[in-house]
Design a protein around this motif. Structure first.
Motif, mmCIF file in Angstrom:
data_model
loop_
_atom_site.group_PDB
_atom_site.id
_atom_site.type_symbol
_atom_site.label_atom_id
_atom_site.label_comp_id
_atom_site.label_asym_id
_atom_site.label_seq_id
_atom_site.Cartn_x
_atom_site.Cartn_y
_atom_site.Cartn_z
ATOM 1 N N ARG A 15 0.771 -1.172 -0.096
ATOM 2 C CA ARG A 15 0.157 0.056 0.064
ATOM 3 C C ARG A 15 1.019 1.276 0.030
ATOM 4 N NH1 ARG A 15 -3.889 1.909 -2.000
ATOM 5 N NH2 ARG A 15 -5.039 0.356 -1.417
ATOM 6 N N SER A 16 1.797 1.209 0.785
ATOM 7 C CA SER A 16 2.442 2.332 0.787
ATOM 8 C C SER A 16 3.503 2.585 -0.517
ATOM 9 C CB SER A 16 3.901 2.416 1.986
ATOM 10 O OG SER A 16 4.602 1.524 1.756
ATOM 11 N N ALA A 17 3.744 1.664 -1.156
ATOM 12 C CA ALA A 17 4.485 1.842 -2.413
ATOM 13 C C ALA A 17 3.577 2.093 -3.740
ATOM 14 C CB ALA A 17 5.054 0.476 -2.735
ATOM 15 N N GLY A 18 2.228 2.073 -3.263
ATOM 16 C CA GLY A 18 1.338 2.448 -4.338
ATOM 17 C C GLY A 18 0.898 1.082 -5.364
ATOM 18 N N ALA A 19 1.051 -0.033 -4.901
ATOM 19 C CA ALA A 19 0.917 -1.188 -5.620
ATOM 20 C C ALA A 19 -0.594 -1.177 -5.754
ATOM 21 C CB ALA A 19 1.249 -2.260 -5.179
ATOM 22 N N VAL A 20 -1.170 -1.733 -7.166
ATOM 23 C CA VAL A 20 -2.734 -1.824 -7.170
ATOM 24 C C VAL A 20 -3.272 -3.050 -6.901
ATOM 25 C CG1 VAL A 20 -2.454 0.085 -8.892
ATOM 26 C CG2 VAL A 20 -2.292 -2.188 -9.765
ATOM 27 N N ALA A 21 -2.305 -4.199 -6.539
ATOM 28 C CA ALA A 21 -3.322 -5.455 -6.567
ATOM 29 C C ALA A 21 -1.936 -6.586 -6.059
ATOM 30 C CB ALA A 21 -3.798 -5.913 -7.732
ATOM 31 N N LEU A 22 -2.276 -7.511 -5.374
ATOM 32 C CA LEU A 22 -1.589 -8.657 -4.995
ATOM 33 C C LEU A 22 -1.970 -9.768 -5.642
ATOM 34 C CD1 LEU A 22 0.596 -10.162 -3.433
ATOM 35 C CD2 LEU A 22 -0.822 -9.984 -1.523
ATOM 36 N N LEU A 23 -1.236 -10.579 -6.553
ATOM 37 C CA LEU A 23 -1.573 -11.982 -7.088
ATOM 38 C C LEU A 23 -0.819 -12.837 -6.252
ATOM 39 C CD1 LEU A 23 -2.464 -9.616 -9.591
ATOM 40 C CD2 LEU A 23 -1.848 -11.668 -11.047
ATOM 41 N N ALA A 24 -1.312 -13.711 -5.241
ATOM 42 C CA ALA A 24 -0.691 -14.539 -4.618
ATOM 43 C C ALA A 24 -0.575 -16.047 -5.165
ATOM 44 C CB ALA A 24 -1.142 -14.336 -3.154
ATOM 45 N N GLY A 25 0.280 -16.720 -5.343
ATOM 46 C CA GLY A 25 0.350 -17.874 -5.675
ATOM 47 C C GLY A 25 -0.168 -19.129 -4.748
ATOM 48 N N GLU A 26 -0.775 -19.990 -4.941
ATOM 49 C CA GLU A 26 -1.394 -20.990 -4.191
ATOM 50 C C GLU A 26 -0.503 -22.212 -3.990
ATOM 51 O OE1 GLU A 26 -6.040 -20.578 -4.853
ATOM 52 O OE2 GLU A 26 -5.108 -21.839 -6.144
ATOM 53 N N GLU A 27 0.744 -22.271 -4.774
ATOM 54 C CA GLU A 27 1.320 -23.404 -4.737
ATOM 55 C C GLU A 27 2.021 -23.665 -3.367
ATOM 56 O OE1 GLU A 27 4.707 -25.846 -7.296
ATOM 57 O OE2 GLU A 27 4.234 -23.871 -7.868
ATOM 58 N N THR A 28 2.775 -22.720 -2.804
ATOM 59 C CA THR A 28 3.244 -22.943 -1.583
ATOM 60 C C THR A 28 2.459 -23.281 -0.372
ATOM 61 O OG1 THR A 28 4.898 -21.025 -2.065
ATOM 62 C CG2 THR A 28 4.821 -21.636 0.096
ATOM 63 N N HIS A 29 1.310 -22.835 -0.080
ATOM 64 C CA HIS A 29 0.390 -23.050 0.927
ATOM 65 C C HIS A 29 -0.818 -24.034 0.794
ATOM 66 C CE1 HIS A 29 3.137 -20.697 3.512
ATOM 67 N NE2 HIS A 29 2.833 -19.623 2.572
ATOM 68 N N GLY A 30 -1.170 -24.192 -0.586
ATOM 69 C CA GLY A 30 -2.221 -24.979 -0.935
ATOM 70 C C GLY A 30 -3.413 -23.917 -1.265
ATOM 71 N N SER A 31 -3.342 -23.020 -0.672
ATOM 72 C CA SER A 31 -4.408 -21.784 -1.024
ATOM 73 C C SER A 31 -3.757 -20.534 -0.292
ATOM 74 C CB SER A 31 -5.628 -22.301 -0.326
ATOM 75 O OG SER A 31 -5.478 -22.393 1.309
ATOM 76 N N VAL A 32 -4.248 -19.380 -0.537
ATOM 77 C CA VAL A 32 -3.832 -18.312 -0.062
ATOM 78 C C VAL A 32 -4.278 -18.161 1.619
ATOM 79 C CG1 VAL A 32 -4.036 -15.781 -0.098
ATOM 80 C CG2 VAL A 32 -3.905 -17.089 -2.217
#
Length: 499
Positions: free
Chosen positions: A73-90
């Motif tokens: 948020r502080s850097a001004g990103a517009v979205a987070l796309l989180a991979g499910e592979e590491t934990h099985g789900s977000v």
């Protein structure tokens, strides 16, 4: 392209976990993939962030997820796309943090690669550009058509630069690495000294330089540069940077698991020389193993091994040797370079300057005659890396094993826990709090610094010689050491250095 457009691409199969319509309508300005705990200093406003969430574990609780999303948020990103592979789900903690900080969150299934997402964004941006009305366009239509065909055929960056600027008379144009190293140039462009190019990249923003797409770290960034102001219209430069962003350079010197197997000595019955050759390195030496580690200025969370590998690769490019680099969570960033070293320290400093907010530590082995010595070379490099961290914890430093010429430098390579334990056990009661114990510790340091001279120790401490004799006897009683013996003096000297 807007965030909501990503959800409309069947090939990506993304799922919206949180995001209000007004936030999903935000325009995407770029893509950054990262697994740093605090990536804020590497992000630009308008970017989407791809993360495999390797930095998070179920034991962390919500605090770490909140810090990560707050950084976005502080850097001004517009979205987070989180991979499910590491934990099985977000993880739910990440979903909650995105809701609190109002960052749209999309889940990326394990079958969808981050590269596919990145290419979808940049191809869509280029497609949007090609559909603009002619009067909104900088590159002529025939040039756009030709560049599209060249991209599809996998043309190299030099060819793309040549064809993009030919209609302007072929001005000098360069594709530069993060340190100012020339990656490609137009045919008639004169050589551009790296230091001069780096000055342009570090200086104030100008109309002659454009960053090319997103990079996973500052050390892997690329820039399009035209030295002569006005030689290329700013809009043409901007559009050409978008074209080059779609061109993916091969991973610089990537050695992958094969290189790690050679360094670990886990090849089974395979030949180390053959394994090196399979990685793209010569079978015969000399070789050198180099390791790298990044940390944030001010004691923040460490950057990941991928960013350190990017820094290591750029420094070795500047050194001018053939090399292969690999990175993993267990091994960190490590490289094998072939041949006699140039001036790696200069390349190290130039690379570190790409990210002033980070500290780049490194360790280098001695020269190794053959592939069979690489596992030992890795141990040397790791020891030298530990010495770098100890000797200059808040400053960029590269330490080679041949520089460990003093007792202090040698001890600096020991793990901090080992140094602390040795110091505590050897000095014993002298480490306890209290004025008399501090007085004895000062006497010991001064006595050893003056090579066991009673008279010079007394003079330095402004004491009578008899007082020094008494204190030394007391030190011997408390430590069980005889300060008349050289080996016992060395024990205590080492313990003092390990504090």
């Amino acid at each position: 392209m807007h965030v909501e457009h990503l959800l409309q691409l069947p090939s990506l199969d993304l799922t919206r976990l949180w995001g209000e319509p007004s936030l999903l309508a935000a325009e995407i300005g770029g893509v950054t993939a990262t697994d740093l705990e605090d990536p804020a200093r590497f992000l630009r406003p308008g970017e989407i962030v791809l993360s495999g969430l390797v930095w998070w574990s179920p034991d962390d609780g919500p605090a770490k997820a909140d810090r990560f999303v707050a950084a976005l948020r502080s850097a001004g990103a517009v979205a987070l796309l989180a991979g499910e592979e590491t934990h099985g789900s977000v993880p739910g903690a990440v979903v909650d943090a995105c809701r609190v900080h109002r960052i749209p969150l999309l889940a990326v299934p394990s079958r969808t690669s981050f590269r596919a997402v990145t290419e979808a964004v940049y191809l869509r941006q280029w497609g949007d550009l090609s559909r603009r009305p002619t009067d909104h366009y900088a590159l002529p239509e025939n040039v756009r058509t030709e560049l599209g065909a060249l991209l599809a055929d996998g043309a190299d960056p030099g060819t793309l630069l040549d064809r993009a600027f030919a209609h302007l008379g072929g001005p000098a144009a360069y594709l530069l690495s993060a340190t100012g190293r020339t990656l490609a140039a137009t045919p008639d462009a004169p050589p551009l000294p790296r230091q001069r190019a780096a000055g342009h990249l570090r200086g104030p923003a100008s109309e002659t330089t454009r960053r090319v797409g997103a990079a996973r770290s500052p050390y892997a960034a690329r820039h399009l540069h035209v030295p002569v102001a006005g030689a290329v219209p700013p809009r043409v430069l901007h559009e050409m940077a978008e074209v080059l962003a779609q061109h993916r350079l091969p991973a610089a010197g990537s050695g992958g698991d094969g290189l790690l197997a050679v360094l670990r000595g886990t090849l089974g019955g395979a030949s180390p020389r053959a394994a090196l050759e399979a990685c793209g390195l010569p079978r015969e030496g000399p070789f050198q193993v180099v390791t790298a580690e990044l940390s944030a200025v001010g004691g923040g969370p460490d950057d990941g091994p991928d960013a350190a590998a990017d820094a290591l690769a750029e420094a070795l490019h500047l050194d001018g040797r053939a090399f292969r680099v690999a990175a993993s969570r267990d091994e960190g960033a490590v490289a094998v370079a072939h041949g006699e070293p140039g001036d790696l320290a200069v390349g190290w400093a130039a690379t570190a300057a790409c990210a002033p907010g980070s500290v780049l530590h490194g360790g280098a082995s001695g020269l190794l005659a053959g592939a069979g010595e690489l596992a030992g070379g890795l141990r040397q490099a790791r020891f030298a890396l530990a010495a770098s961290r100890t000797l200059a914890p808040a400053e960029t430093r590269l330490t080679a094993t041949e520089e460990l010429l003093t007792l202090d430098a040698l001890l600096a390579g020991l793990p901090a826990e080992v140094r602390a334990a040795y110091s505590a056990h050897t000095l014993g009661p002298l480490m306890a709090a209290g004025g008399s114990r501090r007085m004895l510790l000062e006497t010991l340091e001064t006595f050893l610094a003056h090579n066991g001279s009673w008279a010079r120790t007394a003079e330095a401490l402004h004491l009578h010689v008899n007082t020094v004799h008494y204190r030394v006897q007391r030190i011997e009683q408390l430590t069980g050491r005889d300060l008349a013996r050289l080996d016992h003096r060395l024990d205590l000297r080492a313990a003092l250095s390990c504090r």
